[in-house]
Design a protein around this motif. Structure first.
Motif, PDB file in Angstrom:
ATOM      1  N   LEU A 117       0.690  -1.218  -0.106  1.00 25.47           N
ATOM      2  CA  LEU A 117      -0.221   0.079  -0.010  1.00 25.47           C
ATOM      3  C   LEU A 117       1.146   1.237   0.009  1.00 25.47           C
ATOM      4  N   GLU A 118       1.901   1.701   0.721  1.00 27.78           N
ATOM      5  CA  GLU A 118       2.697   2.223   0.379  1.00 27.78           C
ATOM      6  C   GLU A 118       3.264   2.249  -1.100  1.00 27.78           C
ATOM      7  N   GLU A 119       4.206   1.809  -1.211  1.00 31.02           N
ATOM      8  CA  GLU A 119       4.559   2.174  -2.474  1.00 31.02           C
ATOM      9  C   GLU A 119       3.744   2.035  -3.598  1.00 31.02           C
ATOM     10  N   LEU A 120       2.027   1.512  -3.747  1.00 29.04           N
ATOM     11  CA  LEU A 120       0.997   2.239  -4.533  1.00 29.04           C
ATOM     12  C   LEU A 120       0.493   3.104  -4.077  1.00 29.04           C
ATOM     13  N   TYR A 121       0.210   3.467  -2.918  1.00 35.39           N
ATOM     14  CA  TYR A 121      -0.544   5.384  -2.462  1.00 35.39           C
ATOM     15  C   TYR A 121       0.677   6.360  -2.223  1.00 35.39           C
ATOM     16  N   GLY A 122       1.977   5.668  -2.031  1.00 35.23           N
ATOM     17  CA  GLY A 122       2.877   6.600  -1.431  1.00 35.23           C
ATOM     18  C   GLY A 122       2.616   7.705  -0.675  1.00 35.23           C
ATOM     19  N   VAL A 123       2.167   7.095   0.513  1.00 39.57           N
ATOM     20  CA  VAL A 123       1.616   7.246   1.865  1.00 39.57           C
ATOM     21  C   VAL A 123       1.720   6.066   2.610  1.00 39.57           C
ATOM     22  N   LYS A 124       1.696   6.599   4.326  1.00 41.96           N
ATOM     23  CA  LYS A 124       2.923   5.365   5.386  1.00 41.96           C
ATOM     24  C   LYS A 124       0.755   4.537   5.950  1.00 41.96           C
ATOM     25  N   PHE A 125       1.503   3.668   6.259  1.00 40.10           N
ATOM     26  CA  PHE A 125      -0.075   2.643   6.689  1.00 40.10           C
ATOM     27  C   PHE A 125       0.614   1.674   7.511  1.00 40.10           C
ATOM     28  N   ASN A 126      -0.437   1.336   8.378  1.00 36.78           N
ATOM     29  CA  ASN A 126      -0.439   0.991   9.589  1.00 36.78           C
ATOM     30  C   ASN A 126      -1.387  -0.912   9.746  1.00 36.78           C
ATOM     31  N   SER A 127      -0.825  -1.307   9.267  1.00 38.16           N
ATOM     32  CA  SER A 127      -2.014  -2.159   9.972  1.00 38.16           C
ATOM     33  C   SER A 127      -3.589  -1.893   9.242  1.00 38.16           C
ATOM     34  N   LEU A 128      -3.371  -2.395   7.448  1.00 34.76           N
ATOM     35  CA  LEU A 128      -5.111  -2.356   7.852  1.00 34.76           C
ATOM     36  C   LEU A 128      -5.824  -3.182   7.967  1.00 34.76           C
ATOM     37  N   VAL A 129      -7.347  -2.711   8.592  1.00 40.28           N
ATOM     38  CA  VAL A 129      -7.963  -3.827   9.400  1.00 40.28           C
ATOM     39  C   VAL A 129      -9.587  -3.618   8.396  1.00 40.28           C
ATOM     40  N   ALA A 130     -10.153  -4.185   7.542  1.00 42.48           N
ATOM     41  CA  ALA A 130     -11.237  -4.150   7.705  1.00 42.48           C
ATOM     42  C   ALA A 130     -12.398  -3.280   8.575  1.00 42.48           C
ATOM     43  N   GLN A 131     -13.078  -2.180   8.575  1.00 42.83           N
ATOM     44  CA  GLN A 131     -13.881  -1.981   9.380  1.00 42.83           C
ATOM     45  C   GLN A 131     -15.033  -2.144   9.885  1.00 42.83           C
ATOM     46  N   TYR A 132     -15.573  -2.901   9.023  1.00 38.90           N
ATOM     47  CA  TYR A 132     -17.181  -3.623   8.804  1.00 38.90           C
ATOM     48  C   TYR A 132     -18.069  -4.777   9.613  1.00 38.90           C
ATOM     49  N   ASP A 133     -16.972  -4.908  10.042  1.00 38.63           N
ATOM     50  CA  ASP A 133     -16.753  -6.477  11.289  1.00 38.63           C
ATOM     51  C   ASP A 133     -17.829  -6.832  11.985  1.00 38.63           C
TER      52      ASP A 133
END
Length: 241
Positions: free
Chosen positions: A225-241
């Motif tokens: 994600l960081e490579e594709l979007y050029g911003v920092k990500f921290n452990s993406l989790v789905a929020q709709y569970d």
């Protein structure tokens, strides 16, 4: 199955997508930056716009299909309801999804009306059936669009930014409905919402520089994600569970 072969799309003499080769077996989420060509790709698959190259659905060239055959195979759900008869009711709007199935010059059948009734009940909006479509909230209009698509009974449903105009509560409702539909339909999702794409758990096609990077899995790793979007990500989790 959808096969794209050497697909190229242009707008005002500007190339938006080029040399796209992709096989969609069942489900797919399409992501990318603004203006990258996500909606263009979706509209090309539905042959709503002109394109160069070839698109095959279950081995048939999409140009060989009649309008009714296309409607029975594909349905496209836009980000929001923009064109409609001001005085049409929700029930009448959803019934229009049966147009491809009804006989020419005949009224909608009892079967068509029963399917409409069942779909409104399934999506829990049957209490809105007599309401004018323009009186609905954004979330309710999105459910009406989904209902119309379901009455169409197409094998493939393409959602174009289905949660773009919704608050978190309605986003959760739409996300859960879309995920549930994966059991009965092939779902192609165009979205900016990475959490929604993660929640649906489908393979991902990321559009960048007019081309596609395909991920069967592992798209949602922070380093990708960081490579594709050029911003920092921290452990993406789905929020709709």
């Amino acid at each position: 199955m959808i096969e794209l072969k050497n697909l190229r799309c242009e707008f005002d003499d500007k190339t938006i997508l080029e040399n796209i080769n992709l096989t969609i077996d069942k489900h797919l989420s399409i992501l990318g930056a603004n203006g990258s060509g996500k909606s263009t790709l979706a509209k090309a698959i539905c042959s709503l716009i002109e394109f160069h190259g070839e698109i095959f659905i279950d081995g048939k060239n999409i140009h060989s299909l009649s309008l009714k055959e296309k409607a029975k195979t594909l349905s496209y759900i836009p980000a929001k309801l923009e064109m409609y008869d001001t005085f049409i009711s929700v029930e009448e709007f959803v019934l229009l999804g049966r147009f491809a199935h009804k006989k020419s010059f005949f009224d909608y059948s009892t079967k068509d009306k029963n399917i409409t009734k069942q779909t409104l009940e399934f999506l829990k909006i049957d209490h809105l059936k007599k309401h004018r479509i323009d009186s609905l909230s954004s979330g309710e209009q999105q459910l009406a669009l989904i209902a119309q698509s379901l009455t169409q009974q197409s094998e493939i449903i393409i959602f174009d930014e289905p949660t773009a105009n919704l608050d978190p509560h309605n986003t959760k409702i739409i996300a859960e409905h879309i995920k549930g539909l994966k059991e009965y339909h092939s779902i192609i999702l165009i979205t900016h919402d990475i959490h929604l794409a993660s929640f649906l758990d489908s393979p991902v096609a990321f559009i960048k520089n007019k081309s596609i990077i395909y991920y069967e899995n592992e798209f949602f790793k922070d380093e990708n994600l960081e490579e594709l979007y050029g911003v920092k990500f921290n452990s993406l989790v789905a929020q709709y569970d």
